[in-house]
Design a protein around this motif. Sequence first.
Motif, short mmCIF file in Angstrom:
data_model
loop_
_atom_site.label_atom_id
_atom_site.label_comp_id
_atom_site.label_asym_id
_atom_site.label_seq_id
_atom_site.Cartn_x
_atom_site.Cartn_y
_atom_site.Cartn_z
N LYS B 497 -8.18 3.00 25.54
CA LYS B 497 -8.50 2.96 24.17
C LYS B 497 -7.21 2.45 23.32
O LYS B 497 -6.06 2.85 23.63
CB LYS B 497 -8.80 4.02 23.61
CG LYS B 497 -9.86 4.23 22.53
CD LYS B 497 -10.80 5.36 22.42
CE LYS B 497 -12.05 5.19 21.39
NZ LYS B 497 -12.75 6.39 21.05
N ALA B 523 -13.16 -0.32 14.24
CA ALA B 523 -13.09 0.84 15.11
C ALA B 523 -12.09 0.57 16.30
O ALA B 523 -11.81 -0.67 16.43
CB ALA B 523 -14.63 0.89 15.95
N SER B 525 -10.87 -0.06 19.71
CA SER B 525 -11.45 -0.90 20.97
C SER B 525 -11.25 -0.18 22.28
O SER B 525 -10.28 0.64 22.37
CB SER B 525 -11.06 -2.32 21.04
OG SER B 525 -9.59 -2.42 20.90
N TYR B 555 -15.13 -3.24 24.50
CA TYR B 555 -15.85 -2.72 23.42
C TYR B 555 -15.18 -2.74 22.10
O TYR B 555 -14.05 -2.56 22.11
CB TYR B 555 -16.54 -1.58 23.73
CG TYR B 555 -17.40 -1.44 25.14
CD1 TYR B 555 -18.49 -2.07 24.89
CD2 TYR B 555 -16.80 -0.88 26.33
CE1 TYR B 555 -19.36 -1.87 26.39
CE2 TYR B 555 -17.44 -0.89 27.24
CZ TYR B 555 -18.75 -1.48 27.54
OH TYR B 555 -19.34 -1.53 28.73
N ASP B 556 -15.95 -2.78 21.12
CA ASP B 556 -15.23 -2.75 19.47
C ASP B 556 -14.08 -3.76 19.33
O ASP B 556 -13.07 -3.21 19.01
CB ASP B 556 -15.00 -1.29 19.30
CG ASP B 556 -16.15 -0.44 19.15
OD1 ASP B 556 -17.18 -1.13 18.45
OD2 ASP B 556 -16.32 0.52 19.31
N SER B 558 -12.20 -6.75 18.00
CA SER B 558 -11.95 -7.59 16.50
C SER B 558 -11.18 -8.62 16.28
O SER B 558 -10.07 -8.88 17.06
CB SER B 558 -11.21 -6.57 15.38
OG SER B 558 -11.73 -5.16 15.44
N THR B 579 -15.68 -7.42 13.44
CA THR B 579 -15.54 -6.28 14.33
C THR B 579 -16.88 -5.88 15.32
O THR B 579 -17.74 -6.53 15.20
CB THR B 579 -15.53 -4.99 13.58
OG1 THR B 579 -16.60 -4.82 12.58
CG2 THR B 579 -14.40 -5.09 12.68
N GLY B 580 -16.50 -5.07 16.14
CA GLY B 580 -17.68 -4.80 16.90
C GLY B 580 -18.03 -5.70 18.06
O GLY B 580 -19.19 -5.63 18.74
N GLU B 582 -17.73 -7.59 21.97
CA GLU B 582 -17.80 -6.85 23.27
C GLU B 582 -17.31 -8.05 24.15
O GLU B 582 -17.38 -9.28 23.91
CB GLU B 582 -19.18 -6.73 23.77
CG GLU B 582 -19.77 -5.51 22.97
CD GLU B 582 -21.14 -5.05 23.61
OE1 GLU B 582 -21.61 -5.54 24.54
OE2 GLU B 582 -21.72 -4.27 22.85
#
Lengths: 304, 803
Positions: B497, B523, B525, B555-556, B558, B579-580, B582
């Motif tokens: 993460k 968020a 990633s 994932y997540d 930016s 953002t968000g 993949e």
Amino acid sequence: MFRLFIYPFFLLVFVSCVKLVGDGFPDFEKVPVVNSIIMKDSLVKVHLSFTAPIDSTKIEYITNATVDLYVDGEFIEQIPYVDTGMYVSSYTAKADAEYRCEIVVQGYGDISCSTVMPPISKITNVEFINEAGLSEIGAIYPAVKVTFDTNPDEVCYYEMVFTYKDKGYSFDMFPNMPDTLFYDIDVNEITDPILISEGLGLVVFSNELIGESSYEMQVNLWREDRGGSEMNMVPFVVGLRSVSYDYYKYVKQRELYEITKGDVFFENPQPIQTYSNIDGGYGIFASYACFESDTIYTYIDKQY
Amino acid sequence: MKKYLLTPLVFLPLIIFAQDKIHVSGFVKDKISGEMLIGALVYDTATVKGTATDYNGYFSFVGKADATIKVSYVGYNDRYVRLSARDTVLNLSLEQANELKEVTVVGNQITNLNTATISVGEIEQIPSITGKPDFSKSLQAMPGITSQNEASSLLLVRGGDPGQNLYLMDNVPVIYVNHLGGFMSVFNSDIINAVDVYKGGFPARYGGKLSSIVDITQREGNVNEYKGSLSIGLMDLSFAVEGPIKKDTSSFIITGRKTMFDLLYMGLTYFDDDVPLMVLGFHDINAKYTYKPSYKEKLSFNFYYGDDYISLWTDNLDNDTDKIRYYNVWGNILASLHYKTMLSDKIHSSSSLSYNRYRLKEYAGFVLDGEEDSAKTYSVYNTAVHDVSLRSNIKYSLSDNWKIETGLQSSVLAYQPTSHYSNEEPKSATEYIYSSENALYLENRIKLLRSITMNLGARGVYFMSDDYYDLSLEPRASLDFRPNSRHVFMATYMRAKQYSHLLLTPGRINSSEAWLPAGDEVAPSYTDQVSLGWGMQSNTGMFRAEANLYYKTLYDLSIYKEGYGSLKGDTDWYEKIETGGEGLSYGAEVLLKKQKGRLKGFAGYTLSKTTRQFDNINNGKAFVFDYDRTHSISLSSQYKISDRYTLNMAWYYQTGLPYTPTIGRHFVRSAEKSSYGDYFYYESFVYGERNSGRMRDYHRLDIALNIHKTTKRGRRAMWTLSLYNAYNRQNPISYYLNNNDSNEIYRPEYGQKPVTLKQYQYSMFPIIPSVSYKVFFDKRENYVRKPFNESLKQFLHNLLYHQ
């Protein structure tokens, strides 16, 4: 001695090289393009053309389309073709109404596009400041403080324009020059928090962060207009356009389109297309209602 | 019931091989300099089982009592040690081998198939654009690692973004890693001991970034004698000084670099009345002090400072009364304190406390009409990250077959994504955003059977930023199967993460990096990656081969929203971030290496595909990653012609970079009225899907000839003559449209009639010859100056007879 090494090195590294990749482009499907921005108190005009491939210099106008105009769901007229892709209605647009066009272009699918022209918002006060501040490059700029009404209960979109009008003169060279010429005054550094929050150097904004029924916005202007006249010698008009959402998106995205048109060093972000709300084609169908202030006379030292 | 079933499994490793085993641990170092040797092999000669030293030169394994162990390291003489019947701690020194003598290296040398390891020797063998070694460029030749674009030092690992690499310099994170917009890396090869790049299968001790861990171990300096080197190339001047402060106990090393063309450029522009006085360049300095009261204990202090700069003055201009002062400066400053100790023969611990700061500052000052008091204005833009970190790690041999590694990492970070002032008036958000990232980890290396080893671990992270917090668990697992001493099969899984995001606009020579922490708006990633690998080494150690398959999801993510390239000048800057997102990347990597003989080298191949997907980009459809390259091949060779001459060659091939093509044109209505009060229509481009085009393939050959010689004063010296892009391939940097072959981009404007357009490529870096000279200052008696004609004779002989 060292120069003997360094110059050839820089010459080799930084002298760029340009090479033709190919003059053939992939086939590009021709689709209709609709351009129409409906303005209050103006005739409804719709401009129709086709897209064109990159290796063609000719962008075709659509001259034989059927363009039906509806206002608030009611059929008004089939807009006649006039010239150079332009279809001009006899209907004069009014604020606070929904406009829809059903367009049929032979050989292509039907196109339907609509926009809601918002009601006007009134300018209640305009104050001119001859010396409002110093720009980043040290130039003294004038500003206008514009107070206007807005409806805090719904999201409204605006554009503010500053235009001065000059008398037109007929010369032999320009026999069609009108009686009045219009010049837009460029906007200087953005300092108003509502405009800053929009992220671009434009006077296009929403009222989402205003939260009041009235707002005073300061807009800084360039001291010299395009005609070279200084601001303290020019009478001008402030226009507050209540614009549709699509217009707001279109203007902002067109600014980004201009910024990202490309750079050989890839310094710019990825290119972005101009905003389109036309299904099955490209272009924009949007509207605005403009409220104009009284003429502002800015001369300080001498009469205009 | 379940736990009873599990109990035998837990104790299985303890049961197997319990008899006549002893625990052997210790350090391996260079006999003369005292420098720790990283990656040295220590193994039982009878069973060919053993281990490799870590970045502290530390090893630990279980051997048989009274067995003989062999210690070997490339370029050093082997050493044999007879073990006693008891647990043993060894402090081993290896002597550098005669250059002509080949060292035999056998055994379980392949430790992690997801790791690209590169030694200083290998870094120096790969030719670079400046004629001087650059570790980033050397790493980019490894499978699975590519560059952003030509001459860039930024690393892209298995489809990751440039901001997803954790650079550790002696286990301390470094934030900004490039000089001159990526032209060179901030890591000076003069102080690098070894570099490991983890492309996947991260051990639990590593975290915080998604795509790679670049673990750089710095040298400690010679504890026995003073040494140094001075190197001059076309780009920069560099030096290195090292030596003992107290013999065998403490040492120092200082290295530094400074560009030379900035001084030259300043001198040239100073005397030119038509151009502003301008400076562009960088400088950096690395220093390390190491104190070893005993071989079991070590205290060290590191310092790094480096800045890039562009500076401009108009004072020298003849006929301009308005004065401008502009500068843009960016770089790191880093200081760290390390303490390492061997608490017992089974426990080794290391701890560090560090401070690191990255900042970018842009200043523009104006004086109108030369009247300094009346109309002086300025604008200042800053972005910065400050990082204070505490890291502690313990290695513990729990039993013969079970080793654990555990520790904590705690960081407090202060981010300033954007701060913009104009004449003391804030023009954008200026506040710092504080965050804290705390991690606990545990790794278990368990030998299940003689040929199967499992590494199970996890990393728990607690992150806080303002009112936002996040607790995560990142499992890590790997399984090694070694059917014999030459082959290894490996399977790994990892989750990682990342709590910081890097936003950057590629291609700028001045930095555009802005870091921001995760929070309510953005968020963190994360990634999941699985990989399968096989590795083998020939009996003699001559050849080595590796193959890896990987599948990675992200994932997540930016990035900047479409059209934006900076956070500058905006209070609501979060609005500019998409953002968000993949990402997906999968591929296969192959590496073949020849490790011995006059001709050494490697061949790497990567087949991969990487995509990204964001809701509001490319109409929500997945698009090819900006730096996706389907095929990537690198061939690197070093041919030792004689003691004096070494020829290095490297050839690279890569699928061309993707780009967003312009596919058509259409009319748009102008924003402004003409002076006649009308709106008019003008041309606008239609773009294809994002990155749906491909530029021409990239390939390039670099050649370098190293000439070793001895100066008149008996110093060892080396000339490097190199050719970058030897066959002058015009590799595209970008594609653009124009109606002529100038490098101006065609931009449709108001009132402009459409013209016939053609597509052109823009390329830089044609064939570039360069030369660098490096002289070493160490003991004169080590070197004997050979007559030139003798060397030339040997060179010609070797060349003619292909020796």
